[in-house]
Write a protein that holds these residues in place. Structure first.
Motif, PDB file in Angstrom:
ATOM      1  N   LEU A  61       0.860  -1.306  -0.008  1.00 41.38           N
ATOM      2  CA  LEU A  61      -0.086   0.037   0.061  1.00 41.38           C
ATOM      3  C   LEU A  61       0.860   1.190   0.126  1.00 41.38           C
ATOM      4  O   LEU A  61       0.657   2.347  -0.673  1.00 41.38           O
ATOM      5  CB  LEU A  61      -0.781   0.066   0.926  1.00 41.38           C
ATOM      6  CG  LEU A  61      -1.945  -1.090   1.236  1.00 41.38           C
ATOM      7  CD1 LEU A  61      -2.807  -1.038   2.720  1.00 41.38           C
ATOM      8  CD2 LEU A  61      -3.053  -1.027   0.129  1.00 41.38           C
ATOM      9  N   ALA A  62       1.867   1.318   0.852  1.00 43.28           N
ATOM     10  CA  ALA A  62       2.723   2.486   0.988  1.00 43.28           C
ATOM     11  C   ALA A  62       3.564   2.491  -0.598  1.00 43.28           C
ATOM     12  O   ALA A  62       3.734   3.509  -1.147  1.00 43.28           O
ATOM     13  CB  ALA A  62       3.713   2.315   1.875  1.00 43.28           C
ATOM     14  N   ARG A  63       3.983   1.395  -1.053  1.00 40.84           N
ATOM     15  CA  ARG A  63       4.831   1.456  -2.323  1.00 40.84           C
ATOM     16  C   ARG A  63       3.663   2.126  -3.375  1.00 40.84           C
ATOM     17  O   ARG A  63       4.299   3.003  -4.431  1.00 40.84           O
ATOM     18  CB  ARG A  63       5.367   0.050  -2.669  1.00 40.84           C
ATOM     19  CG  ARG A  63       6.355  -0.517  -1.933  1.00 40.84           C
ATOM     20  CD  ARG A  63       6.911  -1.827  -2.365  1.00 40.84           C
ATOM     21  NE  ARG A  63       7.042  -1.616  -3.899  1.00 40.84           N
ATOM     22  CZ  ARG A  63       7.316  -2.897  -4.669  1.00 40.84           C
ATOM     23  NH1 ARG A  63       7.218  -4.171  -4.100  1.00 40.84           N
ATOM     24  NH2 ARG A  63       7.658  -2.872  -5.937  1.00 40.84           N
ATOM     25  N   PRO A 108      -6.071  -5.009  -7.399  1.00 38.48           N
ATOM     26  CA  PRO A 108      -6.510  -5.171  -8.810  1.00 38.48           C
ATOM     27  C   PRO A 108      -5.431  -5.198  -9.557  1.00 38.48           C
ATOM     28  O   PRO A 108      -4.295  -4.981  -9.076  1.00 38.48           O
ATOM     29  CB  PRO A 108      -7.081  -3.501  -8.908  1.00 38.48           C
ATOM     30  CG  PRO A 108      -7.725  -3.203  -7.493  1.00 38.48           C
ATOM     31  CD  PRO A 108      -6.733  -3.911  -6.509  1.00 38.48           C
ATOM     32  N   GLU A 109      -5.576  -5.867 -10.913  1.00 39.87           N
ATOM     33  CA  GLU A 109      -4.562  -6.260 -11.580  1.00 39.87           C
ATOM     34  C   GLU A 109      -3.572  -4.994 -12.005  1.00 39.87           C
ATOM     35  O   GLU A 109      -2.383  -5.197 -12.130  1.00 39.87           O
ATOM     36  CB  GLU A 109      -5.067  -6.879 -12.916  1.00 39.87           C
ATOM     37  CG  GLU A 109      -3.732  -7.041 -13.923  1.00 39.87           C
ATOM     38  CD  GLU A 109      -3.140  -8.398 -13.413  1.00 39.87           C
ATOM     39  OE1 GLU A 109      -1.887  -8.478 -13.813  1.00 39.87           O
ATOM     40  OE2 GLU A 109      -3.739  -9.009 -12.412  1.00 39.87           O
ATOM     41  N   GLY A 110      -4.373  -3.942 -12.385  1.00 46.02           N
ATOM     42  CA  GLY A 110      -3.374  -2.742 -12.587  1.00 46.02           C
ATOM     43  C   GLY A 110      -2.314  -2.177 -11.726  1.00 46.02           C
ATOM     44  O   GLY A 110      -1.070  -1.943 -11.897  1.00 46.02           O
ATOM     45  N   LEU A 111      -2.913  -2.355 -10.367  1.00 52.59           N
ATOM     46  CA  LEU A 111      -1.723  -2.234  -8.843  1.00 52.59           C
ATOM     47  C   LEU A 111      -0.932  -3.199  -9.147  1.00 52.59           C
ATOM     48  O   LEU A 111       0.364  -2.916  -8.712  1.00 52.59           O
ATOM     49  CB  LEU A 111      -2.606  -2.183  -7.861  1.00 52.59           C
ATOM     50  CG  LEU A 111      -3.515  -1.059  -7.791  1.00 52.59           C
ATOM     51  CD1 LEU A 111      -4.355  -0.781  -6.463  1.00 52.59           C
ATOM     52  CD2 LEU A 111      -3.208   0.496  -8.001  1.00 52.59           C
ATOM     53  N   ARG A 112      -1.030  -4.440  -9.302  1.00 55.21           N
ATOM     54  CA  ARG A 112      -0.154  -5.539  -9.217  1.00 55.21           C
ATOM     55  C   ARG A 112       0.957  -5.191 -10.322  1.00 55.21           C
ATOM     56  O   ARG A 112       2.240  -5.587 -10.128  1.00 55.21           O
ATOM     57  CB  ARG A 112      -0.950  -6.998  -9.311  1.00 55.21           C
ATOM     58  CG  ARG A 112      -1.800  -7.354  -8.283  1.00 55.21           C
ATOM     59  CD  ARG A 112      -2.031  -8.790  -7.916  1.00 55.21           C
ATOM     60  NE  ARG A 112      -2.335  -9.429  -9.245  1.00 55.21           N
ATOM     61  CZ  ARG A 112      -3.560  -9.384  -9.504  1.00 55.21           C
ATOM     62  NH1 ARG A 112      -4.603  -8.912  -8.546  1.00 55.21           N
ATOM     63  NH2 ARG A 112      -4.315 -10.182 -10.685  1.00 55.21           N
ATOM     64  N   ASP A 113       0.439  -4.827 -11.491  1.00 56.57           N
ATOM     65  CA  ASP A 113       1.457  -4.688 -12.711  1.00 56.57           C
ATOM     66  C   ASP A 113       2.320  -3.478 -12.123  1.00 56.57           C
ATOM     67  O   ASP A 113       3.652  -3.797 -12.488  1.00 56.57           O
ATOM     68  CB  ASP A 113       0.559  -4.166 -13.967  1.00 56.57           C
ATOM     69  CG  ASP A 113      -0.157  -5.350 -14.408  1.00 56.57           C
ATOM     70  OD1 ASP A 113       0.164  -6.478 -14.166  1.00 56.57           O
ATOM     71  OD2 ASP A 113      -1.027  -4.988 -15.182  1.00 56.57           O
ATOM     72  N   GLN A 114       1.965  -2.423 -11.608  1.00 59.83           N
ATOM     73  CA  GLN A 114       2.773  -1.480 -11.083  1.00 59.83           C
ATOM     74  C   GLN A 114       3.933  -2.028 -10.171  1.00 59.83           C
ATOM     75  O   GLN A 114       5.109  -1.615 -10.191  1.00 59.83           O
ATOM     76  CB  GLN A 114       2.119  -0.357 -10.282  1.00 59.83           C
ATOM     77  CG  GLN A 114       1.191   0.432 -11.392  1.00 59.83           C
ATOM     78  CD  GLN A 114       0.306   1.558 -10.980  1.00 59.83           C
ATOM     79  OE1 GLN A 114       1.180   2.662 -10.305  1.00 59.83           O
ATOM     80  NE2 GLN A 114      -0.835   1.396 -10.746  1.00 59.83           N
ATOM     81  N   LEU A 115       3.494  -2.840  -9.185  1.00 55.48           N
ATOM     82  CA  LEU A 115       4.324  -3.530  -8.175  1.00 55.48           C
ATOM     83  C   LEU A 115       5.400  -4.414  -8.807  1.00 55.48           C
ATOM     84  O   LEU A 115       6.508  -4.212  -8.336  1.00 55.48           O
ATOM     85  CB  LEU A 115       3.562  -4.201  -6.998  1.00 55.48           C
ATOM     86  CG  LEU A 115       2.630  -3.198  -6.214  1.00 55.48           C
ATOM     87  CD1 LEU A 115       1.881  -4.180  -5.353  1.00 55.48           C
ATOM     88  CD2 LEU A 115       3.698  -2.446  -5.382  1.00 55.48           C
ATOM     89  N   ARG A 116       4.843  -5.172  -9.952  1.00 51.02           N
ATOM     90  CA  ARG A 116       5.856  -6.010 -10.391  1.00 51.02           C
ATOM     91  C   ARG A 116       6.993  -5.078 -11.278  1.00 51.02           C
ATOM     92  O   ARG A 116       8.065  -5.486 -11.366  1.00 51.02           O
ATOM     93  CB  ARG A 116       5.262  -6.926 -11.459  1.00 51.02           C
ATOM     94  CG  ARG A 116       4.501  -8.121 -10.760  1.00 51.02           C
ATOM     95  CD  ARG A 116       4.016  -9.125 -11.829  1.00 51.02           C
ATOM     96  NE  ARG A 116       2.853  -8.701 -12.571  1.00 51.02           N
ATOM     97  CZ  ARG A 116       1.751  -8.788 -12.232  1.00 51.02           C
ATOM     98  NH1 ARG A 116       1.330  -9.555 -11.257  1.00 51.02           N
ATOM     99  NH2 ARG A 116       0.781  -8.236 -13.032  1.00 51.02           N
ATOM    100  N   GLY A 131       8.332  -2.415 -10.363  1.00 55.92           N
ATOM    101  CA  GLY A 131       9.247  -1.924  -9.179  1.00 55.92           C
ATOM    102  C   GLY A 131       8.775  -0.724  -8.663  1.00 55.92           C
ATOM    103  O   GLY A 131       9.512   0.218  -8.083  1.00 55.92           O
ATOM    104  N   LEU A 132       7.500  -0.205  -8.812  1.00 54.25           N
ATOM    105  CA  LEU A 132       7.035   1.069  -8.114  1.00 54.25           C
ATOM    106  C   LEU A 132       6.990   1.140  -6.734  1.00 54.25           C
ATOM    107  O   LEU A 132       6.668   0.378  -6.083  1.00 54.25           O
ATOM    108  CB  LEU A 132       5.482   1.421  -8.769  1.00 54.25           C
ATOM    109  CG  LEU A 132       4.926   2.504  -8.284  1.00 54.25           C
ATOM    110  CD1 LEU A 132       5.465   3.640  -8.957  1.00 54.25           C
ATOM    111  CD2 LEU A 132       3.250   2.481  -8.278  1.00 54.25           C
ATOM    112  N   ASP A 133       7.845   2.255  -6.446  1.00 54.15           N
ATOM    113  CA  ASP A 133       7.958   2.489  -5.016  1.00 54.15           C
ATOM    114  C   ASP A 133       7.832   4.096  -4.654  1.00 54.15           C
ATOM    115  O   ASP A 133       8.792   4.827  -4.934  1.00 54.15           O
ATOM    116  CB  ASP A 133       9.235   1.989  -4.365  1.00 54.15           C
ATOM    117  CG  ASP A 133       9.248   2.170  -2.978  1.00 54.15           C
ATOM    118  OD1 ASP A 133       8.342   2.767  -2.414  1.00 54.15           O
ATOM    119  OD2 ASP A 133      10.393   1.584  -2.326  1.00 54.15           O
ATOM    120  N   LEU A 134       6.669   4.476  -4.243  1.00 50.91           N
ATOM    121  CA  LEU A 134       6.572   5.804  -4.328  1.00 50.91           C
ATOM    122  C   LEU A 134       6.700   6.581  -2.691  1.00 50.91           C
ATOM    123  O   LEU A 134       6.509   7.479  -2.554  1.00 50.91           O
ATOM    124  CB  LEU A 134       4.955   6.084  -4.651  1.00 50.91           C
ATOM    125  CG  LEU A 134       4.568   6.086  -6.063  1.00 50.91           C
ATOM    126  CD1 LEU A 134       3.001   6.355  -6.143  1.00 50.91           C
ATOM    127  CD2 LEU A 134       5.144   7.000  -6.962  1.00 50.91           C
TER     128      LEU A 134
END
Length: 305
Positions: free
Chosen positions: A108-110, A154-162, A164-167
């Protein structure tokens, strides 16, 4: 005996009145003690706007008005409520508070759905993010977030995590800038707040006048220490506190240019005769830390002599 007691009470009352009359503001350490806060809790309360401060006389550090102390102490729920507002938790404690796993809270934080308020580098050179307990509790109890706390994201959020998104670093910087701007008392201080998140090269590119850069350096807030200077922990902390990514850097450079232009119109920086405008630009190493201000000033003066 009674006369001595009356005299003692009268003297004590006069001393208290004199303290309030002669010293209408308190230093941070004294203010924190009167509010029952640790110094780190007090500092966070100031940043969050829970405690109002004012510039000290003669260019000293910020102080807390006596009436602000009285206002806070008279509020309902003091001191428990104030402590709750500045309570911070790490991933393990925060996840327990939200009744989720630590891995889910980290995700959630990433994704930027919860924003850290502090960080530190531990002895293993790992960044430990801290969150406001109150904000995590609010996130948990918001019905709109129910789907994020259970089941698959949601799939879109999982894609961002895969990918390497880290905000977390960027969101911390954005929050920190808001804190600093809230405390800025003049246009140059506001410009210095923006400059504190930029690399020295970027500041030099935007602010090409050496006198103005020196002025900004003197006003830049002192960053929290993370290990000894130039240590791995300090370098890691510097990476977090410095803007990264073309869009963030461009946005801050634009904000700095606008802030400096506004400051020039309202309060031009005085120009010592011994330091001409054409003095050479400082190197990134010299502008990177406020502690090098005196060395830079000496070098400019030697060049002019």
């Amino acid at each position: 005996m009674s006369g001595s007691t009356v005299t003692h009470k009268t003297t004590a009352a006069s001393e208290r009145a004199g303290t309030t009359r002669d010293h209408p503001s308190l230093a941070p350490t004294r203010a924190a003690r009167e509010l029952g806060l640790r110094r780190d809790e007090f500092n966070l309360a100031v940043l969050l706007g829970r405690i109002r401060t004012m510039p000290g006389d003669g260019g000293g550090g910020r102080r807390v008005p006596r009436d602000e102390i009285d206002r806070i102490r008279a509020a309902d729920g003091f001191p428990e409520r104030l402590r709750a507002e500045v309570r911070t938790v790490g991933t393990t404690e925060g996840a327990a508070l939200m009744e989720v796993t630590g891995a889910r809270l980290t995700r959630l934080a990433r994704l930027g759905l919860v924003v850290p308020v502090k960080f530190y580098v531990n002895r293993y050179r790992t960044v430990v993010w801290l969150y406001l307990a109150e904000e995590l509790s609010q996130f948990k109890h918001d019905e709109r977030n129910a789907a994020l706390l259970k089941g698959r994201a949601p799939e879109g959020l999982r894609d961002q995590l895969r990918e390497g998104l880290d905000l977390r670093p960027r969101n911390w910087r954005g929050r920190q800038l808001g804190f600093l701007l809230r405390q800025a008392d003049d246009p140059w201080a506001r410009a210095a707040a923006v400059a504190s998140l930029l690399d020295a090269d970027d500041v030099s590119d935007v602010v090409d006048d050496p006198h103005e850069r020196l002025h900004l350096l003197g006003l830049r807030p002192t960053p929290a220490a993370h290990g000894s200077p130039a240590s791995p922990a300090a370098r890691l902390a510097e990476e977090i506190t410095t803007a990264s990514g073309p869009d963030e850097i461009a946005w801050l450079r634009s904000d700095l240019a606008e802030a400096v232009e506004s400051a020039r119109r309202q309060s031009p920086v005085p120009r010592p005769h011994s330091m001409p405008p054409e003095a050479e630009r400082p190197t990134p190493r010299e502008t990177a830390r406020p502690g090098r201000l005196s060395g830079l000033l000496d070098r400019l003066r030697r060049r002019d002599s």
